[in-house]
Design an enzyme around this catalytic site. Structure first.
Site, PDB file in Angstrom:
ATOM      1  N   LYS A   1       0.862  -1.197   0.000  1.00 55.62           N
ATOM      2  CA  LYS A   1       0.000   0.000   0.000  1.00 55.62           C
ATOM      3  C   LYS A   1       0.890   1.236   0.000  1.00 55.62           C
ATOM      4  O   LYS A   1       1.770   1.389   0.851  1.00 55.62           O
ATOM      5  CB  LYS A   1      -0.925   0.014   1.227  1.00 55.62           C
TER       6      LYS A   1
ATOM      7  N   LYS B   1     -10.323  12.947   7.740  1.00 55.04           N
ATOM      8  CA  LYS B   1      -9.960  12.407   9.055  1.00 55.04           C
ATOM      9  C   LYS B   1     -10.027  13.525  10.097  1.00 55.04           C
ATOM     10  O   LYS B   1      -9.427  14.570   9.918  1.00 55.04           O
ATOM     11  CB  LYS B   1      -8.522  11.877   9.031  1.00 55.04           C
TER      12      LYS B   1
ATOM     13  N   ASP C   1       1.387   6.209   5.563  1.00 53.77           N
ATOM     14  CA  ASP C   1       0.426   5.310   4.920  1.00 53.77           C
ATOM     15  C   ASP C   1       1.007   4.648   3.660  1.00 53.77           C
ATOM     16  O   ASP C   1       0.315   3.907   2.972  1.00 53.77           O
ATOM     17  CB  ASP C   1      -0.866   6.069   4.606  1.00 53.77           C
TER      18      ASP C   1
ATOM     19  N   GLU D   1      -9.486   4.019   1.534  1.00 54.73           N
ATOM     20  CA  GLU D   1      -8.899   4.170   0.205  1.00 54.73           C
ATOM     21  C   GLU D   1      -7.841   3.121  -0.117  1.00 54.73           C
ATOM     22  O   GLU D   1      -7.628   2.791  -1.273  1.00 54.73           O
ATOM     23  CB  GLU D   1      -8.305   5.576   0.052  1.00 54.73           C
TER      24      GLU D   1
ATOM     25  N   ARG E   1      -7.702  -0.085   0.324  1.00 50.45           N
ATOM     26  CA  ARG E   1      -8.234  -1.278  -0.349  1.00 50.45           C
ATOM     27  C   ARG E   1      -8.630  -0.969  -1.793  1.00 50.45           C
ATOM     28  O   ARG E   1      -8.603  -1.853  -2.644  1.00 50.45           O
ATOM     29  CB  ARG E   1      -9.397  -1.865   0.463  1.00 50.45           C
TER      30      ARG E   1
HETATM   31  N1  BES Z   1      -4.685   4.473   6.634  1.00 45.66           N
HETATM   32  C1  BES Z   1      -5.861   4.166   7.342  1.00 45.66           C
HETATM   33  C2  BES Z   1      -5.659   3.080   8.398  1.00 45.66           C
HETATM   34  C3  BES Z   1      -4.760   3.415   9.560  1.00 45.66           C
HETATM   35  C4  BES Z   1      -5.317   3.820  10.748  1.00 45.66           C
HETATM   36  C5  BES Z   1      -3.405   3.242   9.486  1.00 45.66           C
HETATM   37  C6  BES Z   1      -4.499   4.105  11.820  1.00 45.66           C
HETATM   38  C7  BES Z   1      -2.576   3.514  10.568  1.00 45.66           C
HETATM   39  C8  BES Z   1      -3.135   3.947  11.750  1.00 45.66           C
HETATM   40  C9  BES Z   1      -6.958   3.686   6.403  1.00 45.66           C
HETATM   41  O1  BES Z   1      -6.914   4.196   5.118  1.00 45.66           O
HETATM   42  C10 BES Z   1      -8.267   4.064   7.008  1.00 45.66           C
HETATM   43  O2  BES Z   1      -8.486   5.230   7.160  1.00 45.66           O
HETATM   44  N2  BES Z   1      -9.099   3.071   7.356  1.00 45.66           N
HETATM   45  C11 BES Z   1     -10.365   3.291   7.974  1.00 45.66           C
HETATM   46  C12 BES Z   1     -11.406   2.501   7.208  1.00 45.66           C
HETATM   47  C13 BES Z   1     -12.825   2.829   7.575  1.00 45.66           C
HETATM   48  C14 BES Z   1     -13.195   4.214   7.079  1.00 45.66           C
HETATM   49  C15 BES Z   1     -13.738   1.790   6.975  1.00 45.66           C
HETATM   50  C16 BES Z   1     -10.287   2.796   9.411  1.00 45.66           C
HETATM   51  O3  BES Z   1      -9.677   1.762   9.658  1.00 45.66           O
HETATM   52  O4  BES Z   1     -10.812   3.477  10.290  1.00 45.66           O
HETATM   53 ZN    ZN Z   2      -4.983   4.813   4.443  1.00 47.20          ZN
HETATM   54 ZN    ZN Z   3      -7.911   6.071   4.935  1.00 49.44          ZN
END
Ligand code: BES
Ligand code: ZN
Ligand code: ZN
Length: 508
Positions: A279, A291, A302, A364, A366
């Site tokens: 990723k 966010k 990321d 994003e 995925r």
């Molecule tokens: N990059 C984030 C996941 C992440 C969170 C990485 C904390 C490192 C630390 C990912 O893109 C994300 O935002 N995922 C969301 C998905 C949700 C909106 C379904 C999540 O896990 O909250």
């Molecule tokens: Zn992310």
């Molecule tokens: Zn994200």
């Protein structure tokens, strides 16, 4: 900056140490506790390593333990230095002698790192580590690698450091002849370098990190004989990887998406083809579903998956690992917004033809990976890895380690075992049929959605989303969600999963 660990030698314990009195070495001695007499009052274990150290130093160092009440407890250490001694000594506590063989490998690294952090860098130019003095210990290579990594980490400095240190370290490992293989030293140095590359890319500040940073890092691997292909044509990405493009459309003007492929082909016969898909979200703002504070902090990391696959393939090429063909793939893009950025409630196409309902612009990773695995599959790998800072859910489930998932439990378990031996701690999560059902879209015109509904299985539903991109659903895919362990609590890159992946490729 690259690490300052510059050379590693082996020495047999039957030979005396050559000690340069102008440059007093630091002798690193492992110590275990003896709990057999009184578990509540453990004493240090008089080991062959300790006896060897005392003989070399000509000084009953063990007596100092009593003075300092040091018994070799796990995570404790003792630094002894005085003018009468030809060397300084760092005792590293590993805990109960009887549990020696159950000590997880990552805890060996941790104990070494913690002990080294108590000594000033300038005292560490010449290091001599007693790994083992008896011929029976099969753990010698394992211990050596963890010590090498701990020393490498200790000397690691980011490119941003104001006054880079001048010190260079030279490490001598004392092991018996049978285990004293220069191959381990070479593997260790390549590992340290790979980890430093991964950390450099992740630690780079957000305002200077772009997709071009990953493109440059990939291009510099050409020197090692790797084939690097960069797809700069955004129109190509739009038609061939439309779901990945959807994430990139918010930054087409300022930092357009790039599809990066780095290929390693060994000389001679090939037994296995491995795809490493990382990723590579340069910065994750969350998109229009932005966010909230403070969750955007650390999102420069990321792209950890992309940094990981580049550094692993760098080491594979440096070591010229035989019989395994390895390809790294990075779908690099920021997740940012402009007036053309993706909108929730969109329905977009994918490389595989499945239609995706975008429910959340912050899910994003995925979206980039569903197309990336489909493209990787076109090169006919035997096994695909995805490495991704994918979900907060994985971080909550397993904390600062790797959440390990797969559509093939045999491969998954094999990977977990090897990764553990190389110092990466993984915890397995099962993907269930329910996870695939959970991401089915309720909209006409879409097959799957990018969030799922089940609140507490976010890591597994994200994995099932990525698996849905495979043309052959039985193609073995191992998914590493490293969202919990990509950074330390003080926001420094950890190079998570580099050793596990490199070790796995090395053992094929
Ligand atoms: N990059 C984030 C996941 C992440 C969170 C990485 C904390 C490192 C630390 C990912 O893109 C994300 O935002 N995922 C969301 C998905 C949700 C909106 C379904 C999540 O896990 O909250
Ligand atoms: Zn992310
Ligand atoms: Zn994200």
């Amino acid at each position: 900056m690259p690490t300052r660990l510059s050379s590693i030698q082996y020495q047999n314990p039957s030979q005396p140490l050559s000690i340069d009195s102008n440059n007093k070495p630091l002798l690193i001695v492992p110590v275990f506790q003896d709990k057999t007499n009184d578990p509540k009052n453990p004493t240090f274990q008089t080991s062959a390593e300790l006896t060897y150290a005392e003989k070399q130093v000509g000084f009953p160092i063990a007596k100092t333990f009593k003075l300092e009440e040091f018994t070799g407890g796990y995570g404790s250490s003792l630094y002894v230095s005085n003018s009468a001694m030809p060397v300084s000594v760092l005792f590293v506590g590993f805990g109960d002698q009887q549990k020696k063989n159950q000590l997880p490998v990552y805890r060996i690294h941790k104990a070494y790192s913690k002990a080294l952090s108590t000594v000033k860098r300038k005292e560490l130019t010449s290091l001599i580590a007693i790994i083992s003095t008896d011929g029976t210990n099969k753990l010698q290579d394992v211990l050596s690698l963890q010590l090498i990594c701990a020393v490498g980490d200790h000397f690691y400095e980011t490119r941003e450091v104001k006054e880079p240190s001048e010190h260079k370290a030279n490490l001598t490992l004392i092991t018996n002849e049978a285990a004293g293989k220069s191959a381990t030293a070479e593997f260790g140095l390549a590992t340290v370098k790979a980890r430093a590359l991964a950390m450099d890319l992740v630690n780079m500040p957000a305002n200077i990190k772009t997709t071009a940073s990953l493109v440059d890092a990939a291009n510099s691997l050409k020197d090692l004989g790797l084939t690097v292909t960069i797809q700069n044509d955004v129109e190509w990405i739009k038609s061939n990887m439309p779901c990945f493009y959807e994430v990139g459309r918010g930054s087409v003007i300022t930092d357009p998406p790039r599809w990066i492929r780095v290929h390693y082909k060994p000389a001679g016969s090939i037994k296995q083809k491995i795809a490493l898909v990382g990723k590579s979200v340069i910065f994750d703002t969350g998109g229009y579903q932005v966010k909230p504070d403070p969750y955007m902090n650390t999102m420069k990391a990321d792209m950890t998956g992309g940094a990981t696959v580049l550094s692993v393939i760098q080491a594979v090429a440096t070591l010229k690992i035989p019989n395994v063909e390895v390809t790294a793939y990075l779908a690099a893009t920021p997740n940012k917004i402009d007036s053309d950025a993706m909108l929730p409630d969109s329905i977009v196409n994918t490389s595989s033809g499945k239609k995706v309902e975008i429910r959340h612009t912050d899910a994003e990773g995925r979206l980039t990976l569903i197309d990336a695995v489909n493209q990787a599959e076109k090169d006919s790998p035997d096994l695909i890895f995805t490495i991704a800072t994918l979900t907060g859910s994985a971080a909550r489930a397993v904390g600062p380690r790797t959440a390990l998932m797969s559509n093939n439990n045999e491969w998954r378990d094999k990977f977990a075992k090897i990764a553990e031996q190389y110092g990466d701690s993984c915890q397995k999560l099962d993907i269930l049929e329910e996870d695939f059902e959970d991401i089915k879209s309720k909209l006409d015109g879409a097959d799957i959605n990018n969030t799922g509904h089940e609140k507490y299985r976010g890591a597994q539903t994200a994995a099932s989303f990525i698996l849905s991109g495979l043309a052959d659903e039985n193609k073995p895919l191992i998914h590493l969600d490293v969202a919990g362990g990509d950074m330390t609590t003080d926001e420094k890159a950890t190079a998570i999963a580099v050793r596990g992946l490199l070790g796995f490729i090395h053992e094929q």
